[in-house]
Design an enzyme around this catalytic site. Structure first.
Site, PDB file in Angstrom:
ATOM      1  N   GLU A  98       0.735  -1.117   0.156  1.00 21.88           N
ATOM      2  CA  GLU A  98      -0.513   0.101   0.149  1.00 21.88           C
ATOM      3  C   GLU A  98       0.537   1.183   0.328  1.00 21.88           C
ATOM      4  OE1 GLU A  98      -0.202  -2.745   2.379  1.00 21.88           O
ATOM      5  OE2 GLU A  98      -0.072  -1.745   4.269  1.00 21.88           O
ATOM      6  N   ASN A  99       2.089   1.089   0.094  1.00 19.79           N
ATOM      7  CA  ASN A  99       3.020   2.588   0.234  1.00 19.79           C
ATOM      8  C   ASN A  99       3.113   3.088  -1.569  1.00 19.79           C
ATOM      9  OD1 ASN A  99       4.343   0.110   0.426  1.00 19.79           O
ATOM     10  ND2 ASN A  99       6.418   0.954   0.443  1.00 19.79           N
TER      11      ASN A  99
END
Lengths: 218, 241, 241, 218
Positions: free
Chosen positions: D47-48
């Site tokens: 999710e980064n």
């Protein structure tokens, strides 16, 4: 004498500042690009997704994938960038564009603008105009002061469906340059050879005339 | 094992499952970057009662305009329309429903649909016909209206290059609404000019990650130009110099 | 005539005008893609009472953590914090206000701030402590909460390459929050590894157009790694083969 | 016997399907990557801002600019793409990720999950967990069934601050694989050698046991 379309564009161009990101609408605003002063740099934003719009292409340069918001083939300047429509309107809505120039059918003394629809006649849509007037801090509307029949387009209240409410602060017509504040038009400059009386007569909304009004320099 | 290979064999397969009365979100601005062949396939299929979401509706004989003669479009959500006579006739006759939406709001509605944002506030349209029936709320002393997201049963998209995983790259201003439409389709169908090897696109330079793409097909494109504006060739340039 | 040249001569100039009690939005995720030198300059300036918006708050001696010992941070809006002892001490002692915000909501708040969207609805956080005091509304049968946009007096950003006009390109996952922070600063300051000639970046491949960037400076970076995880070198690969 | 962390990961991996985009949380979920069946392809989302996360780098490959959501150095697979955090969570919130696997402190019979905060003890923040549980249609929670002291973590009602409300439908513990619906846990499979009685005893929330419950195959 009333300004020509080119002269209107020429006067607007004087409002440009070095380093301005500018969105020019369709029609007279497009012509402003021809009068950018030589000693400054401005970058043109086209809301279909281009920052750094250049001149029209030569026949050899035509690229169907490179158009402006008026659907005209264009080129890119050095340092241009391309992005999607959401990003383009993030720029516009987020107030990142320094100056927006666009046309109008009517403007009124409360800063309302009508520019996209004439019920029963012209209903093609607002395109990006509503986003542009809502997003920009700094807007110049270019338009003719009155219809051919002498009916003012600078009104107490717009009669056509609005494009935006209370968002217009500067209007340049073929007759005059005006500021809108406190529910009134304020005359700043008049077109060369156009009298203050003539402007007053063709302005339906309240017009404030403070002292001598200088002629525009073109 | 198909893995992430999104390539389909035909335009028929690309739009399999598109049925009457569905909502279709289309990329493109004017005639630039439109999914030409997917539109033609919708015409060929004869799907009817469609709600279209697209910035424009093409011209008489190109783009989404080709869906008009057979009355395939029930409703269109667009920012600027009427570049063709049949459109105007159907709209005036009440045969075609038109929901005019500001261009930036339209783009944001697509993005919101793809991003799981059901609604957002915007100053665009406050005090105009666009605000009718919508909630108005003040934030920091300014009025905004609430706009809801758009989702399509299908999204039809035109990109420049793709790998078989559906990673997309767009070219110049043919990008426009395409990346947004790509995120907002329950089934997203993309046609491209070139399909390249997986791994040959720089991961930092992909405009639309393949996760949004369900079907992919390579086509050939006419790329019609609406306003062919030019300047004279530069007199300083000598041919062959 | 400066035109669009955003390059400034020093870090001091880069952060000129940053004063006590301002809000600063910072890019970076963990220690990856953080504006190292701009953070150091804030430490050097000694600006106090700052509200920081950043996914994390660095570690004890690197990243935003270096602003803790001199109590320069009044409040932090972040999704994950406390990778350092001083942070925890100040938070527990009530010396530091912490507003925990889900990572995706934080990213969207920055984007909204930059895009002129004052608020949006999201399902993230419904029924949790994050929803406290926020409007809940149902769309299509599901609950969402209303989240407001974030804007910074300054945004501090780390990119990989830029041209002098401030067009930015990020590298790999050092991109993270940086492009969003760039849009959400009243004054956006960017530090990069390399400044290239205007015109040398492909217009289709620019991640952040220069319109969002006010000041630009080239720096050198430590790029500290938090979790150095590795696998053994591939036994099939022969050195020098 | 209760499943080891590796065995939990192994069982979760059986839920993967060819062509799935998957987000694996920190801890046991990360281990799932080691057990992806050979005959399918899955792509890992971090999710980064990374789709197509690969294995850890060799020492020579380490790149400070390439990490995962756990801040570990990673690599990219062929066909990977990188994007900003807003785009990453557009994917997650918009329901484009096919499967999310994450850990929890507590899950209850109404599908509520508590995984990020123990008041007065652990308050580091939710990171992307709240977005992940709100955005995914398909979530598997991996956790231990009970504390070391035999206190159930599968509750009538969560006692800790929630990460998400009513969003969990599948839970895999060291003892059992369960589905949550209609306000009840439904026992699907039990760990090899673990009795149904043992599971009932360690499940505080109502547990539905329908017919014979098969042992997991690992």
């Amino acid at each position: 004498m009333a300004l020509s379309r080119e002269q209107i564009a020429q006067r607007v161009a004087q409002e440009l500042k070095d380093g301005y990101y500018v969105n020019l609408g369709i029609g007279i605003p497009t012509l402003v690009a021809n009068y950018i002063p030589q000693d400054i740099e401005v970058m043109l934003q086209s809301e279909n997704g281009l920052l750094g719009m250049g001149q029209f292409p030569t026949i050899d340069e035509i690229d169907a994938d490179l158009i402006n918001a008026g659907k005209q083939t264009v080129t890119m300047v050095k340092g241009a960038s391309v992005f999607d429509s959401a990003e383009s309107f993030a720029m516009i809505r987020g107030g990142h564009v320094d100056l927006t120039v666009l046309g109008a059918f009517e403007v009124d003394a409360n800063g309302n603008i009508a520019s996209y629809m004439i019920p029963g006649k012209l209903i093609k849509g607002m395109g990006g105009a509503m986003d542009l007037v809502a997003g920009a801090e700094n807007i110049i509307v270019t338009m003719t002061h009155a219809s051919k029949h002498g009916v003012s387009k600078l009104l107490k209240n717009c009669t056509l469906p609005l494009t935006g409410r209370g968002c217009i602060k500067k209007v340049l017509t073929d007759l005059a340059f005006m500021e809108i504040k406190d529910g009134k038009f304020h005359l700043l400059e008049r077109a060369p050879g156009v009298s203050v009386e003539e402007i007053i007569q063709l302005t339906e909304g309240e017009l404030v005339v403070n002292g001598d009004i200088a002629e525009m320099k073109l | 094992m198909a893995g992430f290979d999104k390539v389909v064999a035909s335009y028929e397969e690309a739009l399999a499952g598109l049925t009457d009365n569905m909502t279709v979100i289309a990329g493109g601005f004017g005639l630039c970057g439109i999914p030409e062949n997917l539109i033609s396939e919708i015409k060929r299929k004869g799907t009817k009662g469609l709600t279209l979401v697209s910035n424009n509706c093409g011209v008489d004989d190109f783009g989404l305009g080709v869906l008009l003669p057979n009355r395939q479009i029930k409703k269109i959500i667009a920012s600027y329309v009427g570049e063709n006579a049949e459109f105007e006739r159907q709209m005036m006759a009440g045969e075609l429903e038109v929901e005019l939406t500001p261009q930036g709001t339209l783009a944001e509605k697509m993005r919101a649909g793809g991003a799981g944002i059901p609604a957002f506030f915007t100053a665009t349209g406050v005090g105009t016909p666009v605000a009718e029936g919508k909630e108005v709320r003040s934030f920091n002393g300014r009025d905004y209206i609430l706009e809801e997201a758009l989702i399509g049963d299908f999204a039809i998209v035109k990109a420049w290059k793709a790998d078989r995983y559906g990673n997309l790259i767009f070219r110049k201003t043919a990008r426009n609404f395409n990346p947004l439409a790509a995120t907002a389709g329950k089934i997203t169908v993309v046609e491209v000019e070139e399909i390249v090897e997986v791994g040959s696109l720089d991961p930092d330079q992909i405009h639309t990650p393949g996760i949004y793409v369900d079907r992919l097909i390579q086509g050939t494109f006419e790329k019609r130009i609406e306003q062919r504006t030019t300047r004279p060739a530069d007199p300083h340039k000598v041919k062959g110099a």
